[in-house]
Design an enzyme around this catalytic site. Structure first.
Site, mmCIF file in Angstrom:
data_model
loop_
_atom_site.group_PDB
_atom_site.id
_atom_site.type_symbol
_atom_site.label_atom_id
_atom_site.label_comp_id
_atom_site.label_asym_id
_atom_site.label_seq_id
_atom_site.Cartn_x
_atom_site.Cartn_y
_atom_site.Cartn_z
ATOM 1 N N THR A 194 -5.228 33.527 -39.505
ATOM 2 C CA THR A 194 -4.789 32.555 -39.119
ATOM 3 C C THR A 194 -3.119 32.254 -38.735
ATOM 4 O O THR A 194 -2.415 31.843 -38.912
ATOM 5 C CB THR A 194 -4.252 32.405 -40.889
ATOM 6 O OG1 THR A 194 -3.188 33.404 -41.300
ATOM 7 C CG2 THR A 194 -5.615 32.490 -41.456
ATOM 8 N N LEU B 235 -4.648 52.603 -42.636
ATOM 9 C CA LEU B 235 -3.763 52.623 -41.650
ATOM 10 C C LEU B 235 -2.350 54.197 -41.599
ATOM 11 O O LEU B 235 -2.778 54.835 -42.006
ATOM 12 C CB LEU B 235 -2.024 51.951 -41.956
ATOM 13 C CG LEU B 235 -3.358 50.057 -42.130
ATOM 14 C CD1 LEU B 235 -1.790 49.603 -42.835
ATOM 15 C CD2 LEU B 235 -3.889 49.583 -40.692
ATOM 16 N N LYS C 130 -9.616 40.109 -49.615
ATOM 17 C CA LYS C 130 -9.338 41.789 -48.769
ATOM 18 C C LYS C 130 -7.644 41.500 -48.370
ATOM 19 O O LYS C 130 -7.408 43.195 -48.470
ATOM 20 C CB LYS C 130 -10.446 41.848 -47.545
ATOM 21 C CG LYS C 130 -11.598 42.261 -47.332
ATOM 22 C CD LYS C 130 -12.871 42.128 -46.055
ATOM 23 C CE LYS C 130 -12.060 43.432 -45.764
ATOM 24 N NZ LYS C 130 -13.300 43.194 -44.234
ATOM 25 N N LYS D 147 3.865 55.630 -49.433
ATOM 26 C CA LYS D 147 3.418 56.319 -50.010
ATOM 27 C C LYS D 147 3.308 57.619 -49.232
ATOM 28 O O LYS D 147 4.700 57.947 -49.173
ATOM 29 C CB LYS D 147 2.451 56.768 -51.177
ATOM 30 C CG LYS D 147 2.260 57.529 -51.770
ATOM 31 C CD LYS D 147 0.828 57.761 -52.605
ATOM 32 C CE LYS D 147 0.450 59.176 -53.217
ATOM 33 N NZ LYS D 147 -1.316 59.567 -53.184
ATOM 34 N N TYR E 102 -7.909 34.044 -53.988
ATOM 35 C CA TYR E 102 -6.309 33.675 -53.512
ATOM 36 C C TYR E 102 -5.782 34.240 -54.969
ATOM 37 O O TYR E 102 -5.322 35.241 -54.271
ATOM 38 C CB TYR E 102 -6.111 32.195 -53.074
ATOM 39 C CG TYR E 102 -4.639 32.735 -52.438
ATOM 40 C CD1 TYR E 102 -4.246 33.778 -51.319
ATOM 41 C CD2 TYR E 102 -3.572 31.801 -52.878
ATOM 42 C CE1 TYR E 102 -3.192 33.515 -51.031
ATOM 43 C CE2 TYR E 102 -2.119 31.864 -53.085
ATOM 44 C CZ TYR E 102 -2.059 33.086 -51.675
ATOM 45 O OH TYR E 102 -0.497 32.985 -51.231
#
Ligand code: UDP
Length: 313
Positions: free
Chosen positions: A36, A62, A92, A106, A146
Site C-alpha cells: 500500500t 529480520l 500479519k 531486543k 485490523y
C-alpha cells in the site's frame, strides 16, 4: 548518528515520519513491501545520505547490519477497503511483523515505537475515548483483521517490555489526514476530496450522523517525536478532539473545493463506528502537545495535494 528503522516508511504517515526523523538528525532505514506504500512518497528523501530504502516485508524474520537505536513499526494496510482486500496481510502486519521487528529491537538493544490505533476501541461505548477504555471490538467482523491484530500488537509490545525490558513507546492514532494519502484507499478524506474535485456525487455512508475527529499529519508527527523523547511506555492517544459528523464533513469539503457535487447516501459498512473522538488530556500533560492545524487549513493543503495528483487546476 542515531539510526532508526521505520517500517511502512513509504506509506502516508511513515513517509512524513521518515522526513522528520532525518531533520532530527537520525539515519533512517525505511522498510516497506509497497503493497500500500508508494516510492513516490520518498521522492524528497531519496537524495539524503542519511536515508536508505529496503523493499521488504517486515512480517518475515529480520536481520540488519550495524547499530540500531529505534524501531518505529508503522507498517500496515490502514483503510477499511485495504483490510477487505488484504485481510491476511493486515493481520500479519499487526502480528508477525510486530514479532519480527520487536525481536530485532531486543537483539539490537533498540527502543520500540508501536503505532497502534483508535480502532482498538472498536465502536466505542465511552465517549470521548481515554487510554484506559478497553474497547468494544467485534472479533469476527470485517474490521477485525485490523482491530484485533493491533490489539495483539499492543499485547506483544507490552509483553516484550515486561519480560525482556525492551524500552517501548505506544501511541493510538486517531483519524489522520494530509498530503500523500492514497486517492483510491477508500477512506473518507480521499473519497470526498476526489469526488468533489471531479464533480462526482459525494458518497455519504449511512445518514452521515457518525462522527470522526480528523488530525493533520504534521501534528501527529510532532506528537510522535515528542513522545519518543520521553520514557513513558503506556498508550498515548494522538489525534484531535474536534469532532465532526460525516455529513457536515461532506458539506465542508464541497465548500472548500467550491464544488457543485451533490451528496448521495449509500449503505453504512458493517461495524462502522458511530462516534470517535480522542481524549487527549494525557498527551497534553505529558508532551505539552495539542494539534495546531485547524480542519479548514489542513484540508486546504490536502485538497491542493489531490489537485496535483488528479491534474485539476
Ligand atoms: N465514509 C463515507 N463515505 C465514504 C467513505 C467513508 O461516508 O466514501 C464514512 C465511513 O462510513 C466512516 C467515516 O466516513 O463512518 C470514516 O471512514 P474512513 O474509511 O475514512 O475511516 P474509519 O474512521 O471508519 O476507519
Amino acid at each position: 548518528m542515531k539510526r532508526a528503522l521505520v517500517t511502512g516508511g513509504a506509506g502516508f504517515i511513515g513517509s512524513h515520519l521518515c522526513e522528520r526523523l532525518i531533520q532530527e538528525g537520525f539515519a533512517v532505514i525505511c522498510m516497506d513491501n509497497l503493497i500500500t506504500g508508494d516510492l513516490k512518497n520518498l521522492s524528497r528523501l531519496k537524495k539524503s545520505p542519511q536515508f536508505e530504502f529496503l523493499k521488504k516485508d517486515a512480517s518475515n524474520p529480520l536481520k540488519l547490519k550495524g547499530r540500531l537505536d529505534w524501531v518505529f513499526h508503522f507498517a500496515s494496510p490502514a483503510s477499511p477497503i485495504d483490510y477487505l482486500e488484504l485481510p491476511i496481510e493486515t493481520m500479519k502486519a499487526g502480528s508477525f511483523a510486530v514479532y519480527s521487528t520487536i525481536e530485532l529491537a531486543k537483539e539490537k538493544k533498540a527502543s520500540y515505537f508501536l503505532a497502534s490505533t483508535s480502532e482498538v476501541y472498536g465502536d466505542p461505548m465511552v465517549h470521548p475515548q481515554k487510554e484506559n477504555y478497553l474497547g468494544n471490538v467485534n472479533p469476527i467482523g470485517p474490521r477485525a483483521v485490523y482491530d484485533e491484530a493491533k490489539r495483539f500488537a499492543e499485547a506483544m509490545t507490552h509483553a516484550y517490555h515486561r519480560y525482556f525490558q525492551v524500552p517501548i513507546r505506544h501511541i493510538r492514532i486517531f483519524n489522520t489526514y494530509g498530503p500523500r494519502m492514497r486517492l483510491n484507499d477508500g477512506r473518507v478524506v480521499p473519497n470526498f476530496v476526489g469526488q468533489a474535485l471531479k464533480g462526482e456525487d459525494i458518497t455519504v455512508f449511512g445518514n452521515g450522523s457518525q462522527t470522526r475527529s480528523f488530525c493533520y499529519v504534521d501534528d501527529l508527527v510532532e506528537g510522535i517525536i515528542r513522545l519518543h523523547r520521553t520514557e513513558y511506555f503506556k498508550p498515548v492517544n494522538l489525534g484531535t478532539p474536534y469532532e465532526i459528523s460525516i455529513l457536515n464533513f461532506a458539506k465542508k469539503i464541497i465548500e472548500l473545493v467550491g464544488s457543485r457535487s451533490k451528496i448521495v447516501y449509500q449503505p453504512l459498512p458493517e461495524d462502522d463506528p458511530k462516534q470517535r473522538k480522542p481524549d487527549i488530556g494525557l498527551a497534553k500533560k505529558l508532551l505539552k502537545w495539542e494539534p495546531k492545524v485547524g480542519l479548514d487549513q489542513g484540508m486546504s493543503r490536502t485538497i491542493e495535494f489531490f489537485k496535483m495528483k488528479i491534474g485539476v487546476k
